[in-house]
Design an enzyme around this catalytic site. Structure first.
Site, PDB file in Angstrom:
ATOM      1  N   VAL A 256       0.849  -1.193   0.000  1.00 29.58           N
ATOM      2  CA  VAL A 256       0.000   0.000   0.000  1.00 29.58           C
ATOM      3  C   VAL A 256       0.886   1.244   0.000  1.00 29.58           C
ATOM      4  O   VAL A 256       1.809   1.365   0.802  1.00 29.58           O
ATOM      5  CB  VAL A 256      -0.933   0.021   1.219  1.00 29.58           C
ATOM      6  N   LYS A 257       0.591   2.154  -0.905  1.00 31.21           N
ATOM      7  CA  LYS A 257       1.379   3.377  -1.044  1.00 31.21           C
ATOM      8  C   LYS A 257       0.591   4.552  -0.471  1.00 31.21           C
ATOM      9  O   LYS A 257      -0.545   4.795  -0.870  1.00 31.21           O
ATOM     10  CB  LYS A 257       1.687   3.605  -2.523  1.00 31.21           C
ATOM     11  N   VAL A 258       1.212   5.273   0.471  1.00 29.80           N
ATOM     12  CA  VAL A 258       0.549   6.416   1.108  1.00 29.80           C
ATOM     13  C   VAL A 258       1.461   7.635   1.039  1.00 29.80           C
ATOM     14  O   VAL A 258       2.684   7.502   1.016  1.00 29.80           O
ATOM     15  CB  VAL A 258       0.181   6.117   2.579  1.00 29.80           C
TER      16      VAL A 258
END
Length: 217
Positions: free
Chosen positions: A82-84
């Site tokens: 997951v990229k935040v």
């Protein structure tokens, strides 16, 4: 050093993957838009193609929705990261997701201060943007070096994922400094093979082969 490919173009990923050049893939909303495909559909196809981590980015800006979107993305495949974004809410989402045992790539990093916070929040990857720093007359490699020093000083396991790669020199300099991973567009990775002396030498060999009438098959 690990090579991630920064694209959502399936054919480009497949070409490099067949050569063993793909250790992972990074995507973002802009790359998904460029592909013209549904985010879930194209991300699933990428995950099926490569064995390594595939970064899929959330679109929300508040922590609660980022976490919900992250969990939705994690349903796509086991190799989703997951990229935040590197905001306070992004760090909250990172902490929650990593505490649950998931991989998180914290992106849009432009300072060692930010990178230190991401490591404290348990980030799997930190993505400093080299090219965008160069665009404002700052040296992106100074940031990579600062992060490497800080992480090594305290034994942080967060991997430095050099991003916003524009040139072959960005890749080589990242390797010299000790970035764990680079992510670059396919065209930049493929351009690493080019050198004028290689072309000149090959032309000379081909001329000699023709003159001598050499044949192998």
């Amino acid at each position: 050093m690990k090579f991630f490919v920064d694209t959502a173009e399936i054919d480009a990923i497949a070409e490099l993957n067949d050569l063993g050049m793909v250790d992972g893939v990074t995507t973002n909303p802009s790359l998904i838009k460029k592909s013209g495909r549904d985010i879930i559909e194209v991300t699933k196809e990428i995950c099926d193609l490569v064995d390594g981590p595939v970064s899929a980015e959330v679109t929300a800006t508040d922590a609660e929705t980022m976490i919900a979107e992250g969990r939705k993305l994690l349903e796509i495949a086991d190799n989703i990261t997951v990229k935040v974004p590197l905001t306070w809410d992004g760090l909250k989402a990172c902490k929650t997701l990593t505490d649950d045992g998931h991989k998180v790539n914290v992106t849009l990093c432009f300072s060692a201060n930010q990178a230190l916070l991401a490591a404290k929040a348990g980030a799997t990857f930190i993505s400093p943007f080299i090219g965008r720093l160069d665009d404002v007359n700052l040296d992106g490699m100074d940031l990579i070096e600062d992060i490497r020093t800080v992480y090594d000083n305290y034994g942080f396991e967060t991997e430095i994922l050099a991003a916003s790669i524009r040139t072959v020199n960005h890749i080589l300099d990242s390797a010299r400094i000790g970035a764990d991973v680079i992510t670059a567009p396919p065209a930049v990775i493929k351009s690493m093979v080019n050198h004028p002396l290689t072309d000149k030498g090959l032309d000379a060999f081909l001329a000699d082969i023709k003159a001598a009438g050499i044949k192998i098959l």
